[in-house]
Scaffold this motif. Sequence first.
Motif, PDB file in Angstrom:
ATOM      1  N   VAL A 129       1.001  -1.390  -0.539  1.00  0.00           N
ATOM      2  CA  VAL A 129      -0.344  -0.075  -0.068  1.00  0.00           C
ATOM      3  C   VAL A 129       0.991   1.400  -0.133  1.00  0.00           C
ATOM      4  O   VAL A 129       1.738   0.988   0.694  1.00  0.00           O
ATOM      5  CB  VAL A 129      -0.797   0.151   1.025  1.00  0.00           C
ATOM      6  N   ILE A 130       1.164   2.133  -0.410  1.00  0.00           N
ATOM      7  CA  ILE A 130       1.174   3.403  -0.649  1.00  0.00           C
ATOM      8  C   ILE A 130       0.004   4.171  -0.543  1.00  0.00           C
ATOM      9  O   ILE A 130      -0.797   4.337  -0.921  1.00  0.00           O
ATOM     10  CB  ILE A 130       1.791   3.873  -1.984  1.00  0.00           C
ATOM     11  N   ALA A 131       0.301   5.016   0.729  1.00  0.00           N
ATOM     12  CA  ALA A 131      -1.009   5.419   1.757  1.00  0.00           C
ATOM     13  C   ALA A 131      -0.572   7.048   2.595  1.00  0.00           C
ATOM     14  O   ALA A 131       0.854   6.684   2.462  1.00  0.00           O
ATOM     15  CB  ALA A 131      -2.032   5.249   2.615  1.00  0.00           C
ATOM     16  N   THR A 132      -1.086   7.580   2.622  1.00  0.00           N
ATOM     17  CA  THR A 132      -0.912   8.826   3.807  1.00  0.00           C
ATOM     18  C   THR A 132      -1.282   8.079   4.618  1.00  0.00           C
ATOM     19  O   THR A 132      -1.381   7.245   5.211  1.00  0.00           O
ATOM     20  CB  THR A 132      -1.886   9.746   3.160  1.00  0.00           C
ATOM     21  N   PRO A 133      -0.632   8.799   5.589  1.00  0.00           N
ATOM     22  CA  PRO A 133      -0.068   8.577   6.764  1.00  0.00           C
ATOM     23  C   PRO A 133      -1.207   8.458   8.177  1.00  0.00           C
ATOM     24  O   PRO A 133      -0.862   9.313   9.040  1.00  0.00           O
ATOM     25  CB  PRO A 133       1.024   9.239   7.693  1.00  0.00           C
ATOM     26  N   PHE A 134      -2.168   8.038   7.561  1.00  0.00           N
ATOM     27  CA  PHE A 134      -3.165   7.937   9.028  1.00  0.00           C
ATOM     28  C   PHE A 134      -3.702   5.705   9.439  1.00  0.00           C
ATOM     29  O   PHE A 134      -3.752   5.717   8.431  1.00  0.00           O
ATOM     30  CB  PHE A 134      -4.281   9.098   8.328  1.00  0.00           C
ATOM     31  N   GLY A 135      -4.386   6.034  10.316  1.00  0.00           N
ATOM     32  CA  GLY A 135      -5.244   5.169  10.584  1.00  0.00           C
ATOM     33  C   GLY A 135      -4.357   3.369  10.845  1.00  0.00           C
ATOM     34  O   GLY A 135      -3.203   3.569  10.541  1.00  0.00           O
ATOM     35  N   PHE A 136      -5.120   3.286   9.620  1.00  0.00           N
ATOM     36  CA  PHE A 136      -4.198   1.549   9.137  1.00  0.00           C
ATOM     37  C   PHE A 136      -2.835   2.007   8.733  1.00  0.00           C
ATOM     38  O   PHE A 136      -1.899   0.713   9.036  1.00  0.00           O
ATOM     39  CB  PHE A 136      -5.296   0.740   9.365  1.00  0.00           C
ATOM     40  N   ALA A 137      -3.302   2.567   7.491  1.00  0.00           N
ATOM     41  CA  ALA A 137      -1.628   2.414   7.123  1.00  0.00           C
ATOM     42  C   ALA A 137      -0.758   3.537   7.976  1.00  0.00           C
ATOM     43  O   ALA A 137       0.187   3.198   8.292  1.00  0.00           O
ATOM     44  CB  ALA A 137      -2.105   4.229   5.959  1.00  0.00           C
ATOM     45  N   GLN A 138      -1.079   4.666   8.825  1.00  0.00           N
ATOM     46  CA  GLN A 138      -0.088   4.474   9.901  1.00  0.00           C
ATOM     47  C   GLN A 138       0.460   3.883  11.009  1.00  0.00           C
ATOM     48  O   GLN A 138       1.726   3.639  10.938  1.00  0.00           O
ATOM     49  CB  GLN A 138      -0.339   6.190  10.634  1.00  0.00           C
ATOM     50  N   ASP A 139      -0.356   2.481  11.352  1.00  0.00           N
ATOM     51  CA  ASP A 139      -0.273   1.448  11.952  1.00  0.00           C
ATOM     52  C   ASP A 139       0.492   0.277  11.181  1.00  0.00           C
ATOM     53  O   ASP A 139       2.096   0.021  12.074  1.00  0.00           O
ATOM     54  CB  ASP A 139      -1.417   0.807  12.637  1.00  0.00           C
ATOM     55  N   LEU A 140       0.350   0.409  10.144  1.00  0.00           N
ATOM     56  CA  LEU A 140       0.788  -1.169   9.400  1.00  0.00           C
ATOM     57  C   LEU A 140       1.534  -1.128   8.517  1.00  0.00           C
ATOM     58  O   LEU A 140       2.924  -1.755   7.762  1.00  0.00           O
ATOM     59  CB  LEU A 140      -0.673  -1.926   9.160  1.00  0.00           C
ATOM     60  N   VAL A 141       2.265   0.030   7.827  1.00  0.00           N
ATOM     61  CA  VAL A 141       3.078   0.663   6.563  1.00  0.00           C
ATOM     62  C   VAL A 141       3.703   0.840   6.919  1.00  0.00           C
ATOM     63  O   VAL A 141       3.689   1.877   7.446  1.00  0.00           O
ATOM     64  CB  VAL A 141       1.914   1.640   5.459  1.00  0.00           C
ATOM     65  N   ARG A 142       4.715   0.055   6.987  1.00  0.00           N
ATOM     66  CA  ARG A 142       5.893   0.822   6.691  1.00  0.00           C
ATOM     67  C   ARG A 142       7.259   0.811   5.337  1.00  0.00           C
ATOM     68  O   ARG A 142       6.974  -0.135   4.836  1.00  0.00           O
ATOM     69  CB  ARG A 142       6.793  -0.372   7.920  1.00  0.00           C
ATOM     70  N   ASP A 143       7.937   1.936   5.228  1.00  0.00           N
ATOM     71  CA  ASP A 143       8.463   2.159   3.907  1.00  0.00           C
ATOM     72  C   ASP A 143       9.696   1.093   4.296  1.00  0.00           C
ATOM     73  O   ASP A 143      10.049   0.504   4.330  1.00  0.00           O
ATOM     74  CB  ASP A 143       9.247   3.337   4.280  1.00  0.00           C
ATOM     75  N   TRP A 144       8.999   0.268   2.780  1.00  0.00           N
ATOM     76  CA  TRP A 144      10.161  -0.495   1.863  1.00  0.00           C
ATOM     77  C   TRP A 144      10.123  -1.956   2.925  1.00  0.00           C
ATOM     78  O   TRP A 144      10.996  -2.966   2.446  1.00  0.00           O
ATOM     79  CB  TRP A 144      11.672  -0.046   2.021  1.00  0.00           C
ATOM     80  N   VAL A 145       8.536  -2.492   3.568  1.00  0.00           N
ATOM     81  CA  VAL A 145       8.265  -3.218   4.372  1.00  0.00           C
ATOM     82  C   VAL A 145       7.400  -3.696   3.943  1.00  0.00           C
ATOM     83  O   VAL A 145       7.361  -5.445   3.468  1.00  0.00           O
ATOM     84  CB  VAL A 145       8.299  -3.204   5.530  1.00  0.00           C
ATOM     85  N   SER A 146       5.986  -2.785   3.738  1.00  0.00           N
ATOM     86  CA  SER A 146       4.779  -3.325   3.447  1.00  0.00           C
ATOM     87  C   SER A 146       4.482  -2.099   2.389  1.00  0.00           C
ATOM     88  O   SER A 146       2.563  -2.355   2.521  1.00  0.00           O
ATOM     89  CB  SER A 146       3.534  -3.644   5.003  1.00  0.00           C
ATOM     90  N   GLY A 147       4.936  -1.309   1.969  1.00  0.00           N
ATOM     91  CA  GLY A 147       4.342   0.006   1.043  1.00  0.00           C
ATOM     92  C   GLY A 147       5.123   1.374   1.400  1.00  0.00           C
ATOM     93  O   GLY A 147       6.383   0.799   2.041  1.00  0.00           O
ATOM     94  N   PHE A 148       4.666   2.020   1.763  1.00  0.00           N
ATOM     95  CA  PHE A 148       5.214   3.794   1.376  1.00  0.00           C
ATOM     96  C   PHE A 148       3.886   4.224   2.066  1.00  0.00           C
ATOM     97  O   PHE A 148       2.937   4.506   1.751  1.00  0.00           O
ATOM     98  CB  PHE A 148       5.743   4.202   0.353  1.00  0.00           C
ATOM     99  N   LEU A 149       4.210   4.863   2.893  1.00  0.00           N
ATOM    100  CA  LEU A 149       3.733   6.342   3.662  1.00  0.00           C
ATOM    101  C   LEU A 149       3.770   7.708   3.260  1.00  0.00           C
ATOM    102  O   LEU A 149       5.186   8.069   2.477  1.00  0.00           O
ATOM    103  CB  LEU A 149       4.142   6.471   4.968  1.00  0.00           C
ATOM    104  N   VAL A 150       3.207   8.148   2.161  1.00  0.00           N
ATOM    105  CA  VAL A 150       3.207   9.756   1.485  1.00  0.00           C
ATOM    106  C   VAL A 150       2.573  10.570   2.179  1.00  0.00           C
ATOM    107  O   VAL A 150       1.297  10.429   2.222  1.00  0.00           O
ATOM    108  CB  VAL A 150       2.526   9.440  -0.171  1.00  0.00           C
ATOM    109  N   PRO A 151       3.008  12.200   2.053  1.00  0.00           N
ATOM    110  CA  PRO A 151       2.616  12.415   2.752  1.00  0.00           C
ATOM    111  C   PRO A 151       0.772  13.081   2.256  1.00  0.00           C
ATOM    112  O   PRO A 151       1.510  13.503   1.132  1.00  0.00           O
ATOM    113  CB  PRO A 151       2.928  13.806   3.468  1.00  0.00           C
ATOM    114  N   HIS A 152      -0.054  13.951   2.400  1.00  0.00           N
ATOM    115  CA  HIS A 152      -0.494  14.436   1.520  1.00  0.00           C
ATOM    116  C   HIS A 152      -1.092  15.432   0.718  1.00  0.00           C
ATOM    117  O   HIS A 152      -0.333  16.589   1.970  1.00  0.00           O
ATOM    118  CB  HIS A 152      -2.934  14.654   2.122  1.00  0.00           C
ATOM    119  N   GLY A 153      -1.073  15.923  -0.513  1.00  0.00           N
ATOM    120  CA  GLY A 153      -0.209  16.814  -1.407  1.00  0.00           C
ATOM    121  C   GLY A 153       0.367  17.010  -1.209  1.00  0.00           C
ATOM    122  O   GLY A 153       1.414  17.431  -2.756  1.00  0.00           O
TER     123      GLY A 153
END
Lengths: 563, 232
Positions: A129-153
């Motif tokens: 998942v590539i997602a903004t750092p909120f909710g489940f993405a913030q809790d579960l997504v780690r860069d280069w592990v399960s996807g990437f977090l990208v700031p909104h905008g």
Amino acid sequence: MRSAASWRRDTAHWWNEGPFLYVGRLDPSKGVPQIISAWLRLKSRYGGACPDLWLAGGTPGEIEAVRARAPRPGSLETQERAGRVRWWGYLDEPGLSALLLKARALIMHSAYEPGGRVVLEALSQGVPVIATPFGFAQDLVRDWVSGFLVPHGDLRSLVRRMEHFIRQPLLGPSLGLAARHSAHRALESWDFYRTHGAIYRNVAQRAEPGHVAAPAARDVVIVDPAPRGLVERYPFPAALPTLEQARGAASRLLGATADEIPIRPLPAAGGAVRWSVETEAGQFRLTHLYSVYAERPLWDRASMGAYFEPGRERRRRAALASALPGFESLRCDDGDEFHLAPESSPVPDERALVEGAAAFEALWRVSVPQEQTHLLRERAETWWSGRAARPWRHDPIEAADLRPASLRAAWSELVDKLAQRDIAAGASIAAAFADTAEAAETLVAQEDRIAPFCFQHGAVRPGTVRVGRDGTRLSGGDCLTPGWWGRDLAQLLLYSTGPAASPDRLEAAIGQYCLDPDCRRHVALWIAIEMTEQIARSVTVGAAPPASARGVEQLLALSVGRI
Amino acid sequence: MGQDEGAEGSGTGESPLRLALISLHADPSTPAGFGGGGGTHSYLRELLSHLATEGIEHLLLTRRAGPELPEFEQTSPTGAVRRLKIGALAPMDKRLLPRMHAETLDRVGEALSSWGAPDLVHSIYWNSGEAAMDYSRSIGIPFVHSVISNGRRREMSGYRDQPAERIPTEFRVFNAAAAIFCVSTQESDDLAAFYAVPAERLLVVGRPVARAYLHPAHDPAGQPRIRRPGLA
């Protein structure tokens, strides 16, 4: 006559090409226009190599509303007509599950999500998942592990993260494995149903608001399965050695007591961690190479090279390289984990390291196939015959012909490829070679007379060129690896002059770097092969070729000495 | 209501737990992804399915958003949905619901009076939380609350569309609830940091994932999975 693109579209399974996927409502806060904008940028950059964009969710009216707000509506409509952007509308769970099975990555770009169940569903199904750092993405997504977090905008970051999945085809499956583990462990930890039931009973029995002893919240466990030895991931953080391990290795290699060895970490280079070791015998550089993904673009489907380079193989090549004339020998420890080199060995300066890190994702990494390494070692063995003990470990050398890695074989393979391309594209590319093929064959047959190898720089970038004791060497960001002399320089020249360089400019560059006629001819032929492969790739994906057949012909003519 | 004696949902086994749920803006009959219907609707369906499975007696109160929607629906042997007439029988922006708090409280009281006093109230989203808080106080029972989203974080994320009374109301609701269900760790942290909710009342419950995502209908090659005898 049909174009290559239409031929490809008619015959390929478009639904199996790993699209980017968005799932969700089409509310303005969901960032769908930004996703479309990012995708259009990638599409213009990568052409047919860019995965399709699928958008699931919304009613026809909502879809039209988003399309009206989308950037570059003309480009979007063109891609929709070509089937590259697909609006799936509202789908039920089995339908979404089927789309997720096909997806390369889920792209979400919400301004805010308290949870974002789609993220959880994608992770559960093993989709990064590539997602903004909120909710489940913030809790579960780690860069280069399960996807990437990208700031909104942050459109630039979104493009860059999506680009990873284009340039590294194995990234999706690798991250997907960790994604699935993370989601499943989180589901176990939350235990949604039982927790609700337990709290209901607990609260109802106490009946005293504010004094209810609710069960303590359980932490969500972020699982990093790190299947070392199976799928090592870049940058492989879990396996990096500690300072003490490095000190121990230096101690073994230098025959000193570990406590007495002053050691300090150096800035990490691409694909390696390093330490500086100072002793009375001199200053040394201790290096641990870890596994990396070779940066090969997805559209290079004809490439048979490995996408993934194990650290062990890289260490082996580094040790081999150090055995060749003109370079200091490396000392390798028993576990093959570290190697130690005198600080005087060619190494990029700090600026080059920074530049290397910044440019890392934008460059091609040239790897040497294993059979090529065998051949090089065989020749190095001959050169070292009667000299001191060789520092590399001895593996059995196959008696089989190792020519597949040679220029001769590359030429043969290319001609074969072009013949196939004729059938696929309906256009004769090989015709460009008709006049020169025979002369080229002659040149290829003489390759044994030409210096067989040089030190490969590892990344096609002029800034990494180093001058060794006996002439120009090409140095990598972390180590030296043996490579084919002509091809290496050809790639460098082609890169540094740009993809649209005229044959005249290339010829001038060849003349500047190659002082003797054999060198010029050899490098010109390699450039011709590189350019032809670029044309072949373009035909495959239906994009505009970066080089012309006429340019290739001119280079070939140069290679056989006709101009 | 057909509940098995001694089932887990009966709590201690002495008397069945009676649970009232209040979700004014999200009706579980609306699918997620349609219009403004999002995760809250799914959350309710998942929760109600579980309550039915566990045999917990429950009644969900929601606003009746159209004449075509029945006022009362039995959704399971132990559960039902009652739609309250609050304002016109038409869709309404959920941000307007707090202005109808007094009317809401009357309708909630009437509905639960006829159903029988619950042991516990569970509210979903802040506007329902206010109704649950005031109702539970009026009859002396506890309430628990599901946050779904919080105004402070929304505000920080650039949203300027929420009513002025949202954050003050949230503050009161969050601190009055006996327990708070948070969907994510980030949300739990937000409530502790922005609303000073004691950590022992915060529970991260996440969300369940539908079977389709755990056992996809198709294999990675795109072929339908064929269920073989003896295999799940």
